[in-house]
Design an enzyme around this catalytic site. Structure first.
Site, PDB file in Angstrom:
ATOM      1  N   ARG A 156      -1.182   8.561  -2.443  1.00  0.00           N
ATOM      2  CA  ARG A 156      -1.683   7.529  -1.595  1.00  0.00           C
ATOM      3  C   ARG A 156      -0.345   6.931  -0.850  1.00  0.00           C
ATOM      4  O   ARG A 156      -0.752   6.236   0.172  1.00  0.00           O
ATOM      5  CB  ARG A 156      -2.259   6.236  -2.705  1.00  0.00           C
ATOM      6  CG  ARG A 156      -1.404   5.659  -3.551  1.00  0.00           C
ATOM      7  CD  ARG A 156      -2.121   4.790  -4.219  1.00  0.00           C
ATOM      8  NE  ARG A 156      -0.898   4.194  -5.462  1.00  0.00           N
ATOM      9  CZ  ARG A 156      -0.797   4.842  -6.591  1.00  0.00           C
ATOM     10  NH1 ARG A 156      -1.610   5.960  -6.694  1.00  0.00           N
ATOM     11  NH2 ARG A 156       0.269   4.557  -7.413  1.00  0.00           N
TER      12      ARG A 156
ATOM     13  N   ASP B 218       6.983   3.745  -6.924  1.00  0.00           N
ATOM     14  CA  ASP B 218       5.377   3.989  -6.644  1.00  0.00           C
ATOM     15  C   ASP B 218       5.235   5.209  -5.982  1.00  0.00           C
ATOM     16  O   ASP B 218       4.386   5.111  -4.917  1.00  0.00           O
ATOM     17  CB  ASP B 218       4.778   2.788  -6.201  1.00  0.00           C
ATOM     18  CG  ASP B 218       3.419   2.731  -6.123  1.00  0.00           C
ATOM     19  OD1 ASP B 218       2.642   2.017  -5.819  1.00  0.00           O
ATOM     20  OD2 ASP B 218       2.947   3.800  -6.832  1.00  0.00           O
TER      21      ASP B 218
END
Ligand code: 6XL
Length: 268
Positions: A136, A132
């Protein structure tokens, strides 16, 4: 005595930093002087026993561009995950907050990308997949240091909305064709995500594909349509992003190769 087991009595809990995928994260002190971030794992959000097994491996991954896992507190519930603390928070928020001073500062933006690439190159060398990677999930510390956070944790998320490629929380916009179709993760799928992270950096934190729905993004990626060149982004930098978005995973560079490409651009 397990080195990666931290005695909670040695922790001081300070202000909340945010609530991530697994619950509240707070700033703290370990042994009175080491600044740490403490994830207090909300029950039922993570397959804890599997993670605890993996924690000993994760504590051994040490690099200046990876957020260091110091250890875990597993003798009580919720379990705590204790990591190094970076004072400026997520790279995505940092890019958006400093857009005016960062826009056009290619040296800074390129340096940010190179730091992330170095951290990811270390993970690649250790056959460790992030799953991932995105702005962010990177953090900014003092003196513009940028570090990759929460690598490998995706494997322990119990929320199907996040883990299944059809779920609302699945990071579709950072996923290559082989992940969208077969959830086949690899360092080459991390490289695709890295290309999207470069796009995030050179747009100072724009949302990739704007407000397109996930289904529309899947359709475009399948057809080989990739993100457009960010405004005023030098062609040579966009060319590196495009290398990361090769449809076939084998045609994408490794992070090791990317590091060399990016260093050459630094000389321009
Ligand atoms: C180490 N660290 C972590 C955080 C922090 C705070 C809240 N949520 C998170 N997040 N964010 C994202 C996240 C994502 C995952 C995936 C499995 C990859 C989906 C798993 C997580 F466990 C987290 C997490 O815990 C973080 C990231 O782990 C913030 C820091 N710093 C600051 C400084 C100033 N303001 C805010 N945060 C910091 O130094």
């Amino acid at each position: 005595h397990d080195k990666w087991e931290i005695d909670p009595s040695e922790l001081t809990l300070l202000e909340e930093l945010g609530s991530g995928q697994f619950g509240v994260v707070r700033r703290g002190k370990w042994r009175a002087k080491i600044e740490v971030a403490i994830k207090m794992m909300k029950e039922g959000t993570m397959s804890e026993d599997d993670f605890i097994d993996e924690a000993k491996v994760m504590t051994k991954l040490q690099h200046q561009n990876l957020v260091q896992l110091y250890g875990v507190c597993t003798k009580h519930r919720p379990i705590f995950i204790v990591t190094e603390y970076l004072k400026h928070g997520s790279l995505l928020m940092y890019l958006r907050k400093h857009e005016t001073t960062l826009t056009g500062n290619y040296g800074m933006l390129l340096d940010t990308c190179i730091q992330v690439c170095k951290g990811m190159s270390y993970l690649e060398r250790h056959n460790y997949i992030h799953r991932d990677l995105a702005a962010r999930n990177c953090l900014v510390g003092v003196e513009n240091v940028v570090k990759v956070a929460d690598f490998g944790l995706a494997r322990y998320v119990l929320d199907d909305e996040y883990t299944s490629s059809g779920g609302a929380k699945f990071p579709i916009k950072w996923a290559p064709p082989e992940v969208l179709h077969y959830t086949r993760f690899s360092s080459k799928s991390d490289v695709w995500a890295y290309g999207v992270l470069m796009w995030e950096v050179f747009t100072c934190g724009k949302m990739p594909y704007g407000r397109l729905k996930n289904a529309e993004v899947v359709e475009r990626v399948q057809r080989g349509i990739v993100l457009e060149r960010p405004p005023r982004c030098p062609e040579k930098i966009y060319a590196v992003m495009q290398m990361c978005w090769a449809h076939n995973a084998d045609d994408r560079p490794s992070f090791r190769g990317l590091k060399e490409e990016l260093k050459l651009l630094e000389l321009d």
